[in-house]
Design an enzyme around this catalytic site. Structure first.
Site, PDB file in Angstrom:
ATOM      1  N   GLU A   1      48.291  34.453  40.069  1.00  7.48           N
ATOM      2  CA  GLU A   1      47.059  34.584  39.269  1.00  7.48           C
ATOM      3  C   GLU A   1      47.506  35.014  37.869  1.00  7.48           C
ATOM      4  O   GLU A   1      47.397  34.248  36.914  1.00  7.48           O
ATOM      5  CB  GLU A   1      46.126  35.628  39.892  1.00  7.48           C
ATOM      6  CG  GLU A   1      44.844  35.859  39.101  1.00  7.48           C
ATOM      7  CD  GLU A   1      43.970  36.978  39.698  1.00  7.48           C
ATOM      8  OE1 GLU A   1      44.442  37.742  40.561  1.00  7.48           O
ATOM      9  OE2 GLU A   1      42.792  37.085  39.266  1.00  7.48           O
TER      10      GLU A   1
ATOM     11  N   HIS B   1      37.535  31.810  48.972  1.00 10.36           N
ATOM     12  CA  HIS B   1      38.043  32.913  48.136  1.00 10.36           C
ATOM     13  C   HIS B   1      36.865  33.631  47.497  1.00 10.36           C
ATOM     14  O   HIS B   1      36.429  33.298  46.397  1.00 10.36           O
ATOM     15  CB  HIS B   1      39.005  32.341  47.080  1.00 10.36           C
ATOM     16  CG  HIS B   1      39.708  33.384  46.255  1.00 10.36           C
ATOM     17  ND1 HIS B   1      40.878  33.114  45.576  1.00 10.36           N
ATOM     18  CD2 HIS B   1      39.410  34.683  45.979  1.00 10.36           C
ATOM     19  CE1 HIS B   1      41.274  34.203  44.925  1.00 10.36           C
ATOM     20  NE2 HIS B   1      40.383  35.166  45.145  1.00 10.36           N
TER      21      HIS B   1
ATOM     22  N   ASP C   1      35.507  33.911  43.690  1.00  5.68           N
ATOM     23  CA  ASP C   1      36.274  35.154  43.539  1.00  5.68           C
ATOM     24  C   ASP C   1      35.352  36.375  43.582  1.00  5.68           C
ATOM     25  O   ASP C   1      35.232  37.003  44.631  1.00  5.68           O
ATOM     26  CB  ASP C   1      37.113  35.115  42.252  1.00  5.68           C
ATOM     27  CG  ASP C   1      38.360  35.993  42.318  1.00  5.68           C
ATOM     28  OD1 ASP C   1      38.668  36.512  43.403  1.00  5.68           O
ATOM     29  OD2 ASP C   1      39.030  36.150  41.280  1.00  5.68           O
ATOM     30  N   ASP C   2      34.737  36.726  42.455  1.00  9.42           N
ATOM     31  CA  ASP C   2      33.867  37.910  42.361  1.00  9.42           C
ATOM     32  C   ASP C   2      32.619  37.511  41.570  1.00  9.42           C
ATOM     33  O   ASP C   2      32.479  37.861  40.386  1.00  9.42           O
ATOM     34  CB  ASP C   2      34.618  39.040  41.644  1.00  9.42           C
ATOM     35  CG  ASP C   2      35.895  39.418  42.372  1.00  9.42           C
ATOM     36  OD1 ASP C   2      35.802  40.109  43.406  1.00  9.42           O
ATOM     37  OD2 ASP C   2      36.971  38.987  41.925  1.00  9.42           O
TER      38      ASP C   2
ATOM     39  N   HIS D   1      35.549  37.766  47.324  1.00 10.70           N
ATOM     40  CA  HIS D   1      35.688  39.189  47.698  1.00 10.70           C
ATOM     41  C   HIS D   1      34.275  39.708  47.857  1.00 10.70           C
ATOM     42  O   HIS D   1      33.503  39.706  46.875  1.00 10.70           O
ATOM     43  CB  HIS D   1      36.414  39.967  46.606  1.00 10.70           C
ATOM     44  CG  HIS D   1      37.783  39.446  46.322  1.00 10.70           C
ATOM     45  ND1 HIS D   1      38.910  39.983  46.894  1.00 10.70           N
ATOM     46  CD2 HIS D   1      38.210  38.414  45.547  1.00 10.70           C
ATOM     47  CE1 HIS D   1      39.966  39.316  46.469  1.00 10.70           C
ATOM     48  NE2 HIS D   1      39.577  38.357  45.659  1.00 10.70           N
TER      49      HIS D   1
ATOM     50  N   HIS E   1      47.019  36.527  47.522  1.00 13.61           N
ATOM     51  CA  HIS E   1      46.894  36.224  46.098  1.00 13.61           C
ATOM     52  C   HIS E   1      48.315  36.118  45.536  1.00 13.61           C
ATOM     53  O   HIS E   1      49.153  37.011  45.778  1.00 13.61           O
ATOM     54  CB  HIS E   1      46.177  37.356  45.361  1.00 13.61           C
ATOM     55  CG  HIS E   1      44.690  37.377  45.542  1.00 13.61           C
ATOM     56  ND1 HIS E   1      44.082  37.358  46.762  1.00 13.61           N
ATOM     57  CD2 HIS E   1      43.685  37.416  44.616  1.00 13.61           C
ATOM     58  CE1 HIS E   1      42.773  37.388  46.591  1.00 13.61           C
ATOM     59  NE2 HIS E   1      42.499  37.422  45.301  1.00 13.61           N
TER      60      HIS E   1
HETATM   61  N1  ADE Z   1      40.213  41.749  43.993  1.00 14.98           N
HETATM   62  C1  ADE Z   1      39.038  41.232  43.661  1.00 14.98           C
HETATM   63  N2  ADE Z   1      39.198  40.194  42.823  1.00 14.98           N
HETATM   64  C2  ADE Z   1      40.534  40.041  42.634  1.00 14.98           C
HETATM   65  C3  ADE Z   1      41.328  39.144  41.892  1.00 14.98           C
HETATM   66  N3  ADE Z   1      40.813  38.181  41.139  1.00 14.98           N
HETATM   67  N4  ADE Z   1      42.669  39.306  41.932  1.00 14.98           N
HETATM   68  C4  ADE Z   1      43.217  40.276  42.659  1.00 14.98           C
HETATM   69  N5  ADE Z   1      42.505  41.144  43.376  1.00 14.98           N
HETATM   70  C5  ADE Z   1      41.169  41.035  43.370  1.00 14.98           C
HETATM   71 ZN    ZN Z   2      40.599  37.076  44.433  1.00 11.01          ZN
END
Ligand code: ADE
Ligand code: ZN
Length: 350
Positions: free
Chosen positions: A208, A25, A286-287, A27, A205
């Site tokens: 969340e 996971h 994630d990011d 992005h 997703h």
């Molecule tokens: N796009 C990038 N990060 C995300 C996240 N945590 N939840 C949904 N979309 C995303």
């Molecule tokens: Zn994500």
């Protein structure tokens, strides 16, 4: 299952960093560090609404998912050419290899780019070439998962799939991301059905910020194989049972959940609860450029905050390989390396 030997708490951070793992996971647009955003803006003759790297980084103060997404999509606007996508993915893979990631399944958001006039093949070819080079240069295996943006229409998702169709040999599956609440999985039932017919692997997703009902429909309507995040499942006992029984993996992202205030504090994170209920949870970043850490930071910080043990560490890394879309032969090799790392740790050998 391998019997995990007792390992003292002070040796746990080193073990977490050294253990081989898969990242499921991430992005890729969320791995774009401010320094690279500025370098790409300069290379492409673009002016950013921030004076410096420091000023951009200081804007990373989020209150929820949407407040993050607004700045994340703005950051991605510096990506124009195939080489830009290549450089971004190659930088992430180099960083992931240093965290002992053996395999990465990388999300990308093509609509963020095609809506700005960037061609689908520019995006996919740049990312794919970076994955190919990383395999030979770093020994890391990497595949791509195309994500549909759920705040956009079903029609836009179908159009995106059509644009990607000539390039499907370069991706392993599709996912669903962006603003969750108000955009339930049902909106994309027909697109996912078509992707399934095309032989693509499916993830989404769900849970969340959104309710457990979104996890149920991701499973039963979209027929996904993994749930990205899924931490809201704890509010539904029947769902917890279903996820445990079917060994549906959850790709959990602790630092993301902390920064987007899904939990008030990292110490309140429910990762241990999910694992102890028998769910196939994994840890991911994630990011990472926006949330203050790559995968090993996620491991070390959530373990320190919630007092997880070596047994949990082994389970998380094992789950990451098992839940990946890699072949069985690769999985067995990675799981063997994982076991060896734990045995070496007991012998104080690293
Ligand atoms: N796009 C990038 N990060 C995300 C996240 N945590 N939840 C949904 N979309 C995303
Ligand atoms: Zn994500």
């Amino acid at each position: 299952m391998f019997k995990v030997p007792p390992i003292s708490a002070d040796r746990l951070p080193a073990l977490l960093r050294a253990m081989p793992k898969a990242e499921l996971h991430i992005h890729i647009e969320g791995s774009l560090e401010p320094e690279l955003i500025f370098a790409l803006a300069e290379r492409n003759g673009l002016t950013l609404p921030y004076a410096s790297v420091e000023e951009l980084r200081s804007a990373y103060a989020f209150t929820n998912l949407q407040s993050f997404l607004d700045i994340y999509y703005a950051g991605a606007s510096v990506l124009l050419h195939e080489q830009d996508f290549y450089d971004m993915a190659r930088a992430y893979l180099g960083r992931a290899a240093r965290d002992n990631v053996l395999h990465a399944e990388i999300f990308f958001d093509p609509q963020t780019h095609t809506e700005r006039g960037v061609a689908m093949e520019t995006v996919i070819n740049g990312l794919h070439r970076a994955c190919r080079d990383a395999r030979t240069e770093l020994g890391i295996s990497a595949t791509l998962i195309l994500c549909f943006l759920r705040h956009l229409s079903e029609e836009s998702a179908f159009e995106t799939l059509e644009q990607a169709q000539p390039l499907l040999d370069k991706i392993v599956g599709v996912g669903l991301d962006s603003s969750e609440v108000g955009h339930p999985p049902e909106k994309f039932a027909r697109v996912f059905a078509r992707c399934r017919e095309l032989g693509l692997r499916l993830v989404a997703h769900a849970g969340e910020e959104g309710p457990p009902a979104y996890i149920w429909s991701a499973l039963d309507v979209l027929k996904v194989e993994r749930i990205d995040h899924g931490v809201q499942a704890v509010h539904d006992a029947a769902l917890m049972q279903r996820l445990a029984q079917d060994r549906v993996a959850l790709t959990v992202c602790p630092l993301s959940n902390q920064k987007l205030r899904v939990f008030p504090d990292l110490a309140d994170h429910n990762l241990g609860k999910l694992l102890d209920a028998g769910l196939a949870a994994t840890v991911n970043s994630d990011d990472p450029a926006y949330f203050g850490g790559y995968i090993n930071d996620n491991f070390t910080q959530v373990f320190a905050a919630t007092h997880l043990t070596a047994r949990h560490a082994y389970q998380l890394a094992f789950n990451s390989f098992e839940a990946s879309f890699a072949g069985n032969a690769d999985k067995r090799v990675w799981e063997h390396k994982l076991k060896e790392t734990f045995e070496r740790c007991v012998e104080h050998d690293y």
